[in-house]
Write an enzyme that holds these catalytic residues in place. Structure first.
Site, PDB file in Angstrom:
ATOM      1  NE  ARG A 159      37.163  -7.932   9.827  1.00  9.02           N
ATOM      2  CZ  ARG A 159      36.855  -6.582   9.727  1.00  9.02           C
ATOM      3  NH1 ARG A 159      36.524  -6.514   8.610  1.00  9.02           N
ATOM      4  NH2 ARG A 159      36.694  -5.378  10.851  1.00  9.02           N
ATOM      5  CD  GLU A 179      41.993 -20.592   6.125  1.00 10.98           C
ATOM      6  OE1 GLU A 179      42.406 -19.804   7.057  1.00 10.98           O
ATOM      7  OE2 GLU A 179      41.653 -20.532   5.208  1.00 10.98           O
ATOM      8  CE1 TYR A 180      43.807 -29.300   3.354  1.00 13.06           C
ATOM      9  CE2 TYR A 180      44.596 -27.527   1.908  1.00 13.06           C
ATOM     10  CZ  TYR A 180      44.310 -28.692   2.111  1.00 13.06           C
ATOM     11  OH  TYR A 180      44.956 -29.640   1.174  1.00 13.06           O
ATOM     12  CB  SER A 181      48.406 -25.366   6.741  1.00 13.77           C
ATOM     13  OG  SER A 181      49.531 -24.955   6.332  1.00 13.77           O
ATOM     14  CG  HIS A 200      27.222 -10.884  17.348  1.00 15.74           C
ATOM     15  ND1 HIS A 200      26.387  -9.404  17.485  1.00 15.74           N
ATOM     16  CD2 HIS A 200      28.448 -10.399  16.738  1.00 15.74           C
ATOM     17  CE1 HIS A 200      26.981  -8.395  16.906  1.00 15.74           C
ATOM     18  NE2 HIS A 200      28.116  -9.140  16.471  1.00 15.74           N
ATOM     19  NE  ARG A 258      29.048 -11.391   8.416  1.00 15.96           N
ATOM     20  CZ  ARG A 258      29.884 -10.644   7.650  1.00 15.96           C
ATOM     21  NH1 ARG A 258      29.318  -9.955   6.629  1.00 15.96           N
ATOM     22  NH2 ARG A 258      31.012 -10.278   8.437  1.00 15.96           N
TER      23      ARG A 258
HETATM   24  C1  LIG Z   1      26.539  -6.275   5.881  1.00 17.22           C
HETATM   25  C2  LIG Z   1      27.836  -6.094   6.648  1.00 17.22           C
HETATM   26  C3  LIG Z   1      28.640  -5.135   6.031  1.00 17.22           C
HETATM   27  C4  LIG Z   1      30.006  -5.124   6.399  1.00 17.22           C
HETATM   28  N1  LIG Z   1      31.058  -4.285   5.744  1.00 17.22           N
HETATM   29  C5  LIG Z   1      32.308  -4.110   6.128  1.00 17.22           C
HETATM   30  C6  LIG Z   1      33.187  -3.418   5.596  1.00 17.22           C
HETATM   31  O1  LIG Z   1      32.990  -2.799   4.503  1.00 17.22           O
HETATM   32  N2  LIG Z   1      34.410  -3.311   5.974  1.00 17.22           N
HETATM   33  C7  LIG Z   1      34.774  -3.905   7.159  1.00 17.22           C
HETATM   34  O2  LIG Z   1      36.119  -4.005   7.520  1.00 17.22           O
HETATM   35  N3  LIG Z   1      34.142  -4.837   7.739  1.00 17.22           N
HETATM   36  C8  LIG Z   1      32.730  -4.802   7.542  1.00 17.22           C
HETATM   37  N4  LIG Z   1      31.800  -5.725   7.879  1.00 17.22           N
HETATM   38  C9  LIG Z   1      32.418  -6.433   9.251  1.00 17.22           C
HETATM   39  C10 LIG Z   1      31.691  -5.740  10.521  1.00 17.22           C
HETATM   40  O3  LIG Z   1      32.294  -4.545  10.619  1.00 17.22           O
HETATM   41  C11 LIG Z   1      32.302  -6.839  11.410  1.00 17.22           C
HETATM   42  O4  LIG Z   1      33.628  -6.679  11.867  1.00 17.22           O
HETATM   43  C12 LIG Z   1      31.578  -8.230  11.551  1.00 17.22           C
HETATM   44  O5  LIG Z   1      30.321  -8.209  11.269  1.00 17.22           O
HETATM   45  C13 LIG Z   1      31.979  -9.120  12.927  1.00 17.22           C
HETATM   46  O6  LIG Z   1      31.186  -8.166  14.136  1.00 17.22           O
HETATM   47  P1  LIG Z   1      31.567  -8.265  15.515  1.00 17.22           P
HETATM   48  O7  LIG Z   1      33.014  -7.386  15.684  1.00 17.22           O
HETATM   49  O8  LIG Z   1      30.281  -7.322  16.134  1.00 17.22           O
HETATM   50  O9  LIG Z   1      31.780  -9.676  15.762  1.00 17.22           O
HETATM   51  P2  LIG Z   1      32.830 -10.415  16.772  1.00 17.22           P
HETATM   52  O10 LIG Z   1      34.254 -10.156  16.375  1.00 17.22           O
HETATM   53  O11 LIG Z   1      32.418 -11.771  17.027  1.00 17.22           O
HETATM   54  O12 LIG Z   1      32.764  -9.547  18.147  1.00 17.22           O
HETATM   55  C14 LIG Z   1      31.253  -9.836  18.764  1.00 17.22           C
HETATM   56  C15 LIG Z   1      31.363  -8.702  19.818  1.00 17.22           C
HETATM   57  O13 LIG Z   1      32.408  -8.599  20.674  1.00 17.22           O
HETATM   58  C16 LIG Z   1      33.026  -7.223  21.014  1.00 17.22           C
HETATM   59  N5  LIG Z   1      34.459  -7.545  20.563  1.00 17.22           N
HETATM   60  C17 LIG Z   1      35.105  -8.370  19.964  1.00 17.22           C
HETATM   61  N6  LIG Z   1      36.546  -7.889  19.726  1.00 17.22           N
HETATM   62  C18 LIG Z   1      36.563  -6.629  20.248  1.00 17.22           C
HETATM   63  C19 LIG Z   1      37.547  -5.876  20.200  1.00 17.22           C
HETATM   64  N7  LIG Z   1      38.635  -6.145  19.794  1.00 17.22           N
HETATM   65  N8  LIG Z   1      37.302  -4.572  20.665  1.00 17.22           N
HETATM   66  C20 LIG Z   1      35.992  -4.336  21.230  1.00 17.22           C
HETATM   67  N9  LIG Z   1      35.096  -4.909  21.214  1.00 17.22           N
HETATM   68  C21 LIG Z   1      35.113  -6.188  20.803  1.00 17.22           C
HETATM   69  C22 LIG Z   1      32.252  -6.452  20.205  1.00 17.22           C
HETATM   70  O14 LIG Z   1      31.086  -5.859  21.155  1.00 17.22           O
HETATM   71  C23 LIG Z   1      31.409  -7.362  19.156  1.00 17.22           C
HETATM   72  O15 LIG Z   1      30.363  -7.041  18.721  1.00 17.22           O
HETATM   73  C24 LIG Z   1      30.509  -5.710   7.543  1.00 17.22           C
HETATM   74  C25 LIG Z   1      29.461  -6.647   8.130  1.00 17.22           C
HETATM   75  C26 LIG Z   1      28.379  -6.761   7.818  1.00 17.22           C
HETATM   76  C27 LIG Z   1      27.311  -7.777   8.422  1.00 17.22           C
END
Ligand SMILES: Cc1cc2nc3c(=O)[nH]c(=O)nc-3n(C[C@H](O)[C@H](O)[C@H](O)COP(=O)(O)OP(=O)(O)OC[C@H]3O[C@@H](n4cnc5c(N)ncnc54)[C@H](O)[C@@H]3O)c2cc1C
Length: 301
Positions: free
Chosen positions: A112, A120-122, A218, A223
């Site tokens: 995510r 990734e390993y295929s 981040h 994590r």
């Molecule tokens: C405790 C916990 C519980 C969670 N529970 C769930 C859940 O129930 N369901 C679920 O689906 N996910 C869940 N997540 C995942 C969470 O919603 C994020 O997807 C994940 O933590 C990645 O964070 P990020 O998008 O900030 O990171 P990255 O993808 O590395 O992005 C970093 C930053 O770049 C920017 N960015 C990157 N891509 C985009 C984009 N396409 N559009 C706009 N800005 C962008 C944003 O500012 C983002 O914060 C959980 C995460 C945690 C830590």
């Protein structure tokens, strides 16, 4: 088995052939390069490559500030200033490439984080190893009663034994059928890309994961946090140890401002100010919801 004999031989070979370079080298990171650190029962992380060090962050920052920045006197002070003021691009000048072996259900959380490069390993091309994550008894926990997204006390007695038996037995049975379906011994053999759908989410996969330091922080902030699921947190914790040796000043600032720091809303700051003046503030008079107040109390002790 976290690391195969072939992988270990490759690591030994790489570490026994140091090459001179003109590039910046972080002594702390050189000690980790290529080595595998075990995580969970069959997983690991290892650094394949890296770029930059604390000085590279400062070097990039000084481009933006030019000669005029006499106020920021040393590298550590500059790095702390950058971290404090969310001036993040200098941290993007450092990169790390990791080889990670992890259960598929952990990989689903990890992937995510979109700001990394992944290969990734295929399982279309190759046959996955017969390796499954089976939690240690103290990690085999019940559903939390206070947090829908968490776990509570460890299971005990007959229930713990039964759950463990299910996890082991189901994984073994699924893998046996996977192996049987793809076998071309006396049959056509199902394509690997189809047979893999029979495998459980606790099977291990591997990938190379490359990310810059800003986005790695981040990832680690989310994590390595106590709210993250244990099985991904142990990977983040192991990465934290490597990063602390790689960029000690940046990691120190990250620990101080991000991991150890807290963000307060304007309502929370108002409450702190009222408390400092001697007022007894309660959840009812704070203007915060019960959940916000609980978290606020957690911050101020
Ligand atoms: C405790 C916990 C519980 C969670 N529970 C769930 C859940 O129930 N369901 C679920 O689906 N996910 C869940 N997540 C995942 C969470 O919603 C994020 O997807 C994940 O933590 C990645 O964070 P990020 O998008 O900030 O990171 P990255 O993808 O590395 O992005 C970093 C930053 O770049 C920017 N960015 C990157 N891509 C985009 C984009 N396409 N559009 C706009 N800005 C962008 C944003 O500012 C983002 O914060 C959980 C995460 C945690 C830590």
């Amino acid at each position: 088995m976290p690391i195969t004999p072939d992988q270990q031989a490759e690591i030994d070979e790489l570490r026994s052939n140091p090459k001179p370079t003109l590039r910046a080298v972080a002594e702390g990171m050189e000690g980790h390069l290529y080595k595998a650190y075990d995580v969970l029962d069959h997983g690991f992380i290892r650094v394949i490559d890296y770029m930059g060090d604390d000085a590279a962050i400062c070097q990039a920052a000084r481009v933006s500030y030019g000669k005029g920045t006499k106020s920021v006197q040393n590298d550590e002070g500059l790095i702390r200033y950058l971290m404090r003021h969310w001036h993040s691009t200098p941290f993007e000048m450092c990169e790390i490439k990791l080889h990670v072996k992890l259960p598929v259900f952990v990989a689903r959380q990890w992937i995510r984080h979109r700001t990394a490069n992944v290969n990734e390993y295929s399982a279309r091309y190759s046959i996955l190893d017969r390796e499954f994550y089976i939690p240690e008894p103290d990690k085999l926990a019940a559903q939390s009663v206070i947090n829908n997204q968490g776990r509570g006390e460890a299971l005990t007695g007959e229930e713990a034994a039964r759950v463990l038996e299910y996890l082991k037995g189901d994984a073994a049975r699924c893998y046996d059928h996977y192996a049987e379906m793809i076998s071309d011994d006396g049959q056509q053999g199902l394509a690997r890309e189809l047979a893999r759908m029979n495998l459980p989410a606790n099977i291990y996969t591997q990938w190379y994961w490359k990310v810059d330091l800003h986005n790695l922080f981040h990832f680690l902030r989310l994590r390595a946090d106590s709210h993250a699921q244990y099985e991904i947190r142990v990977y983040a914790d192991e990465i934290c140890k490597v990063v602390a040796d790689w960029v000690p000043a940046a990691y120190g600032a990250f620990e101080d401002y991000r991991m150890g720091g807290a963000t307060l809303s304007s309502k929370a700051i108002d409450c702190v100010r009222r408390m400092l003046k001697g007022e007894e503030v309660t959840q009812e008079t704070s203007g915060m919801s019960k959940g916000e107040w609980r978290e606020f109390e957690g911050v101020i002790g």
